[in-house]
Design an enzyme around this catalytic site. Sequence first.
Site, mmCIF file in Angstrom:
data_model
loop_
_atom_site.group_PDB
_atom_site.id
_atom_site.type_symbol
_atom_site.label_atom_id
_atom_site.label_comp_id
_atom_site.label_asym_id
_atom_site.label_seq_id
_atom_site.Cartn_x
_atom_site.Cartn_y
_atom_site.Cartn_z
ATOM 1 N N GLU A 144 0.832 -1.209 0.000
ATOM 2 C CA GLU A 144 0.000 0.000 0.000
ATOM 3 C C GLU A 144 0.868 1.260 0.000
ATOM 4 O O GLU A 144 0.539 2.245 -0.657
ATOM 5 C CB GLU A 144 -0.979 -0.007 1.180
ATOM 6 C CG GLU A 144 -1.934 -1.200 1.210
ATOM 7 C CD GLU A 144 -2.641 -1.494 -0.112
ATOM 8 O OE1 GLU A 144 -2.884 -0.551 -0.897
ATOM 9 O OE2 GLU A 144 -2.958 -2.669 -0.378
ATOM 10 N N HIS A 147 1.834 1.958 -3.476
ATOM 11 C CA HIS A 147 0.820 2.743 -4.195
ATOM 12 C C HIS A 147 0.981 4.232 -3.891
ATOM 13 O O HIS A 147 0.994 5.060 -4.804
ATOM 14 C CB HIS A 147 -0.591 2.296 -3.809
ATOM 15 C CG HIS A 147 -1.031 1.024 -4.466
ATOM 16 N ND1 HIS A 147 -0.820 0.761 -5.806
ATOM 17 C CD2 HIS A 147 -1.692 -0.059 -3.979
ATOM 18 C CE1 HIS A 147 -1.337 -0.429 -6.107
ATOM 19 N NE2 HIS A 147 -1.857 -0.952 -5.009
#
Length: 203
Positions: A144, A147
């Site tokens: 994450e 990202h």
Amino acid sequence: QQRFPQRYVQLVIVADHRMNTKYNGDSDKIRQWVHQIVNTINEIYRPLNIQFTLVGLEIWSNQDLITVTSVSHDTLASFGNWRETDLLRRQRHDNAQLLTAIDFDGDTVGLAYVGGMCQLKHSTGVIQDHSAINLLVALTMAHELGHNLGMNHDGNQCHCGANSCVMAAMLSDQPSKLFSDCSKKDYQTFLTVNNPQCILNKP
């Protein structure tokens, strides 16, 4: 082998009320678990020359300060708003990740804004504490954070020298700590195009 410039991410991790319940209110246990996650993330990001420093761990021991729901998109949006309006006003940091013991809908174990690093609302992610194996939760948070740092999911043409790389769309049962060539390229592009300022300073 490309050389990446040194970058520093000051990280706040928030453990929600369900985490507090799951670990029987034992904040030391949560702290240990989180420190182990951050250590692994640093190992994963070393080839990219990114150093993560845990500047805050907040445990919502009494109650959640946002509505945490199994709809991951809603939880991420709420957490982003809370970071901007509450957390940033009292704690200097570059990125915040919510660690929750809720079971997100479907196969989702994490969600984050692509390219959100250093943005008020979007420098955030939400992570399900989905495994008793610390490495697997750490890999999810590393994914994450990837990202947030401009990385997209790996396609078939992406390689890292292992079966599965960090930015694979699904967490493999044989995961690796390696970023693919695509992830490195995405990150390089993010640095060049967005030049995120908040990760320049050494903590």
